[in-house]
Enzyme design. Sequence first.
Site, PDB file in Angstrom:
ATOM      1  N   CYS A 163       0.837  -1.209   0.000  1.00  0.00           N
ATOM      2  CA  CYS A 163       0.000   0.000   0.000  1.00  0.00           C
ATOM      3  C   CYS A 163       0.868   1.255   0.000  1.00  0.00           C
ATOM      4  O   CYS A 163       1.406   1.645   1.043  1.00  0.00           O
ATOM      5  CB  CYS A 163      -0.939  -0.001   1.211  1.00  0.00           C
ATOM      6  SG  CYS A 163      -1.954   1.476   1.314  1.00  0.00           S
ATOM      7  N   CYS A 182      -0.295   4.100   2.215  1.00  0.00           N
ATOM      8  CA  CYS A 182      -0.062   3.865   3.646  1.00  0.00           C
ATOM      9  C   CYS A 182       1.413   4.040   4.013  1.00  0.00           C
ATOM     10  O   CYS A 182       1.735   4.614   5.042  1.00  0.00           O
ATOM     11  CB  CYS A 182      -0.455   2.435   4.043  1.00  0.00           C
ATOM     12  SG  CYS A 182      -1.984   1.853   3.328  1.00  0.00           S
ATOM     13  N   ASP A 183       2.299   3.518   3.194  1.00  0.00           N
ATOM     14  CA  ASP A 183       3.690   3.363   3.623  1.00  0.00           C
ATOM     15  C   ASP A 183       4.721   4.172   2.830  1.00  0.00           C
ATOM     16  O   ASP A 183       5.897   4.155   3.180  1.00  0.00           O
ATOM     17  CB  ASP A 183       4.071   1.871   3.564  1.00  0.00           C
ATOM     18  CG  ASP A 183       3.231   1.033   4.523  1.00  0.00           C
ATOM     19  OD1 ASP A 183       2.922   1.549   5.619  1.00  0.00           O
ATOM     20  OD2 ASP A 183       2.882  -0.099   4.189  1.00  0.00           O
TER      21      ASP A 183
END
Length: 322
Positions: A145, A148-149
């Site tokens: 992701c 997200c990261d």
Amino acid sequence: MVHKVIIIGSGPAGYTAAIYAARANLAPLMIDGGVGRGQEQLGAGGQLMITTEVENYPGFEHGIQGPELMQVMRNQTLRFGTIIEEEMVTKVDFSQRPFRVWVEDFLYEAQSVIIATGASAKWLGLPEERPVWEGGLGGAGISACATCDGFFFKGKEIAVVGGGDTAMEEATYLTNHASKVHLIHRRDSFRASKIMLDRAYKNPKIEFITDTVIERIHDPALKKLSGVSLRNLKTDKQSELAVEGVFVAIGHKPTTDLFIGQIDLDENGYIKTHHNVRTNIEGVFAAGDVQDHEYRQAITAAGSGCMAAIEAERLLELEGSK
Ligand code: NDP
């Protein structure tokens, strides 16, 4: 006993649906997916149980660990009286009402059902993937992701694997953070749409490596990613690539095997919805990643869980069964 609403699944969508349904006096029963087995079977809490730092969920100024966020949502769900069965649904029958939901031989019946079984990322399946990943997903260097990261890889060199729209989108997005993005694809033609492929081609920070697969990930002993070994499938030539992050973007699989033949699914297996969360069967709603392959965020899943509970309440009210 016929329940007013059964919620299948317990990620952000399921918990939010339960909080809203309980507060609407629907006395929801949640069947949470049971104990997970890592990447292969996520279980209760879903994808956030294998996520480390969540920095984009509103309300947590300094971020929160994924499992902790799920525990807080679960506590909030229980506070309003939702009954949670720690089980995995094994069969459903939506052909008549009340709808029927089984856990092995045990039958539950309900006037309405909210499906929130989520999806899971596909992984490469390399033996070293898991130990590195267990070092802490994004922070350790392997993620599925970018939204997200990506932030963990500011100024670093990274790789994205895949040749579809997700890979192009993630590679392009990641150039906002990374110093360089190597896009590794196993063929030399792409499933990605032309527009997204062109955008990635034009980006000076993205370098394409085609006909190539990752053979090994280093270094599982350190539980941290320090590079990958590549093999060109046409020439059989091996090479090393020093990257600090690998984003696996080879697709997701919605958790819908249970619903095949019961409810309309799209060609990728996602539940088809209209009016946000309504399925083709009146009284059966779907929320979160099981019906959303586009946004896939905890907050959007939570939002659709809320919508599903409100829709269930409205329908039961209309039918006089609330
Ligand atoms: P896709 O299934 O389209 O693509 C998956 C890619 O991963 C393919 O290139 C495939 O290679 C590769 N792949 C699969 N398994 C492996 C493996 N084991 N090792 C190496 N490579 C592998 O998935 P996406 O997630 O990209 O897209 C899913 C859907 O979502 C699509 O319909 C897409 O259009 C849509 N989408 C739309 C977006 C948008 O419009 N903004 C953004 C993101 C997704 P191969 O081609 O060789 O099979």
